[in-house]
Design an enzyme around this catalytic site. Structure first.
Site, mmCIF file in Angstrom:
data_model
loop_
_atom_site.group_PDB
_atom_site.id
_atom_site.type_symbol
_atom_site.label_atom_id
_atom_site.label_comp_id
_atom_site.label_asym_id
_atom_site.label_seq_id
_atom_site.Cartn_x
_atom_site.Cartn_y
_atom_site.Cartn_z
ATOM 1 N N ASP A 117 0.735 -1.240 -0.072
ATOM 2 C CA ASP A 117 0.096 -0.117 -0.150
ATOM 3 C C ASP A 117 0.742 1.108 -0.029
ATOM 4 O OD1 ASP A 117 -2.264 1.682 0.288
ATOM 5 O OD2 ASP A 117 -2.081 1.586 2.408
ATOM 6 N N GLU A 125 2.876 -8.097 7.345
ATOM 7 C CA GLU A 125 1.865 -8.598 7.041
ATOM 8 C C GLU A 125 1.846 -9.736 5.778
ATOM 9 O OE1 GLU A 125 -1.164 -5.888 6.205
ATOM 10 O OE2 GLU A 125 -1.111 -4.974 8.256
ATOM 11 N N TYR A 169 -6.678 -2.426 12.750
ATOM 12 C CA TYR A 169 -7.630 -1.379 12.214
ATOM 13 C C TYR A 169 -9.037 -1.700 12.571
ATOM 14 C CZ TYR A 169 -3.405 0.049 9.805
ATOM 15 O OH TYR A 169 -2.143 0.558 9.485
ATOM 16 N N TYR A 200 -11.271 -0.503 9.070
ATOM 17 C CA TYR A 200 -11.410 -1.514 7.904
ATOM 18 C C TYR A 200 -12.681 -2.347 8.508
ATOM 19 C CZ TYR A 200 -7.555 0.228 5.654
ATOM 20 O OH TYR A 200 -6.422 0.769 4.787
ATOM 21 N N GLU A 208 0.855 -1.121 14.119
ATOM 22 C CA GLU A 208 0.206 -0.126 13.201
ATOM 23 C C GLU A 208 -1.315 -0.046 13.804
ATOM 24 O OE1 GLU A 208 -0.144 -1.018 8.906
ATOM 25 O OE2 GLU A 208 2.189 -1.242 8.885
HETATM 26 C C1 BDP Z 1 -1.385 -2.510 6.585
HETATM 27 C C2 BDP Z 1 -0.085 -2.279 6.021
HETATM 28 C C3 BDP Z 1 0.371 -0.637 5.491
HETATM 29 C C4 BDP Z 1 -1.164 -0.092 5.146
HETATM 30 C C5 BDP Z 1 -1.920 0.031 6.161
HETATM 31 C C6 BDP Z 1 -3.355 0.689 5.858
HETATM 32 O O1 BDP Z 1 0.944 -2.798 6.609
HETATM 33 O O2 BDP Z 1 1.158 -0.787 4.590
HETATM 34 O O3 BDP Z 1 -0.539 1.151 4.472
HETATM 35 O O4 BDP Z 1 -2.599 -1.028 6.520
HETATM 36 O O5 BDP Z 1 -4.171 -0.037 5.059
HETATM 37 O O6 BDP Z 1 -2.138 -3.277 6.157
HETATM 38 O O7 BDP Z 1 -3.353 1.858 5.920
#
Ligand code: BDP
Length: 580
Positions: free
Chosen positions: A164, A404, A456, A460, A492
């Protein structure tokens, strides 16, 4: 590979500037012998990505040709000459005066050629072919067939990366011609440890064998001045220097010593290399992460080498700016998402006291197709080169072998475990980790020192329902801790946010939503002492490919915009993390 230095024995000419550039969409350059030189080049800045310099090249990933010329200073006709590229994405082939010097695969690590014989006393023509196309057998991969077992990247994006961020191409970091003595220091490895009664600095040197030569190592700073000589045997020497009361390197006090290595014959030195050394220890003890024996919490970010117009090219001012922004928020750490960063950035991390998780470009790894062995060999080569490049940085506390990976396939665990084992064998003094989005199913976590989890919930999934997302996050963290019994880094978490878009109550994409989302995730993480790190995704907005997931081809999860202006969330982090 030693970073180029300028001193009495070593000189450097940087070849940055405007090179001639010619796209080669029909791949005619090799058969047309463009390596000898080509007509019709347009100016292109080096270092920088080509994609955003010229409108028509935005989605062009190569091959493309660069050329420049230089004359050799008269004084340089003695000694050994190396041509060093700090980073070219992805595949580089290099010619000097029509002679092919060689090729290099992989976008983010340095490579060099000995050009002592290839270089001409008069004018020289340097030509580089760069191919940044996306292919399943590259690392990171692209144009990967969709797999029903994977989620996100089955959403096609353009260009078809399986990661991404925009697949910028070009000569991304400086190109330098370096002059070193004909027999010279080839590598210096520094290890530090806290041992009773104080600190130990172990230095291993590899050098061209020169008869009756000794290695002299001098360590200076913080009121100390230690020196010792060692004999060279088969091109190698090692020394240990001890101090009763070393000034330790830490985030608050990033104390560095000046370490000088010399090659000496009789009384005279004929080569010298200087670097900074920080004395610190890093370890995991039970559930805790200890820096110099004290528990430490990583507060910081994932980031990208990404800036308007220059793309992924090194812009030293942006490096300084990003450290300034991190300091402002109170961050003490970052992960080199999702590839090795510039050597300049790593140097500043040492100077400014950052704790770095250093990652190879193993993002979007998949295990469903053939070509596994090649992918694994490429990952292993990157890991070897990264450890060789960055092992002397006190800021680097851990190696990350993947981000990932699509680990639901059975081939994943052995692949990743082998990489973890390799990292450990290359450097037993640091932690080894990998970053997962499959959580409890990530078998390779069992071989890591720390488990890194990207989550997330509330974005998501559980969109618009931050509390439901946080409840799910809390439950998963607890289950993960129970299963793997090791510290966890929330590596993250973030929410896309349009700068200037507001809503109360908070709605997705608003600044209020991002601030609330990050605050609640941080509360969940902070209430668990074994969650030893909280890395927000992302420091800044960054460019991606185009898809319905990415408004304006941007990932907007930055707490700063792409031009480094704060969103509300940056102010929130500053409050939570005690920034300046
Ligand atoms: C994670 C990835 C990262 C993406 C992020 C996203 O590690 O590279 O930019 O999510 O979705 O899956 O913002």
């Amino acid at each position: 590979m030693l970073y180029p230095r300028i001193n009495r024995f070593r000189q450097v000419i940087e070849l940055s500037g405007f090179w001639d550039f010619r796209p080669d969409p029909r791949n005619e350059g090799e058969t047309g012998n463009w390596g000898r030189g080509f007509e019709g080049g347009e100016p292109m800045a080096v270092p920088a990505s080509w994609n955003d310099q010229v409108t028509d090249l935005r989605d062009f990933l190569g091959p493309a040709w660069y050329a420049t010329s230089f004359e050799l200073p008269e004084a340089w006709e003695q000694g050994r000459l190396l041509l060093r590229f700090d980073s070219v994405n992805y595949l580089a082939s290099v010619w000097l005066n029509g002679t092919r010097l060689g090729d290099h695969e992989g976008g983010h690590l340095p490579f060099s050629f000995d050009v002592t014989r290839a270089v001409a006393p008069g004018g020289n023509r340097l030509v580089v072919r760069v191919d940044g196309q996306l292919a399943p057998d590259r690392v990171p991969p692209g144009n990967v067939p969709a797999d029903p077992m994977d989620g996100f990247f089955n959403n096609p994006q353009h260009p078809a990366a399986s990661f991404d961020f925009f697949p910028f191409c070009g000569i991304h970091r400086p190109v330098r011609l370096c002059r070193v003595p004909s027999q010279s220091i080839e590598s210096v490895e520094v290890e530090t440890a806290l041992e009773k009664p104080g600190g130990v600095v172990r230095v291993r040197v590899r050098c061209g064998i020169a008869p009756s030569t000794q290695v002299r190592v001098r360590l200076e700073g913080h009121g100390e001045s230690l020196a010792t000589d060692a004999d060279i045997s088969e091109g190698r020497a090692s020394v240990s220097l001890s101090m009763a009361r070393p000034a330790l390197w830490s985030c608050q006090s990033p104390n560095l010593y000046r370490l000088e290595v010399q090659l000496v014959r009789g009384k005279d030195a004929f080569d010298s290399y200087t670097l900074s050394a920080g004395i610190r220890s890093i370890q995991v003890q039970g559930d805790r992460l200890l820096l110099n024996g004290e528990p430490v919490l990583l507060k910081g970010f994932g980031r990208h080498e990404d800036f308007p117009v220059t793309g992924r090219g090194l812009v030293p001012a942006v490096v300084v700016r990003d450290f300034d922004l991190m300091k402002w928020t109170g961050a003490n750490s970052f992960r080199t998402t999702h590839y090795p960063y510039s050597e300049e950035m790593m140097d500043l991390a040492d100077r400014l006291g950052y704790l770095v998780i250093d990652e190879i470009p193993a993002v979007g790894l998949f295990f469903s197709e053939g070509g596994l062995e090649r992918r694994k060999a490429l990952c292993a080569a990157c890991l070897r080169d990264l450890v060789a490049r960055d092992r002397n940085h006190p800021s680097v506390i851990a190696w990350s072998v993947a981000n990932e990976p699509h680990s639901r396939r059975s081939a994943a665990a052995p692949f990743l475990q082998d990489l973890v084992a390799l990292a450990r064998s290359l450097d037993p003094t640091r932690l080894v980790t990998m970053v997962s989005h499959v959580g409890l199913e990530e078998e390779a976590f069992s071989s890591c020192d720390v488990a890194c989890l990207n989550r997330y919930y509330g974005w998501y999934s559980e969109g618009g329902r931050i509390e439901e997302g946080c409840a799910r996050l809390a439950a998963e963290l607890d289950a993960l801790h129970e299963k793997f019994a090791k510290p966890i880094i929330l590596s993250e978490f973030g929410a896309d946010t349009v700068s200037g878009w507001h809503s109360e109550p908070p709605e997705m994409f608003s600044e209020e939503y991002q601030a609330r989302f990050l605050e609640r995730c941080i509360q969940v993480a902070s209430s668990r002492p074994w969650v030893v790190g909280q890395h927000v995704w992302n420091l800044c907005d960054f460019k991606t490919g185009q898809s319905i997931q990415r408004v304006g081809a941007m990932n907007l999860k930055g707490v700063f915009t792409r031009d480094r202006r704060p969103k509300m969330a940056a102010h929130l982090l500053r409050r939570l993390w005690g920034g300046r």
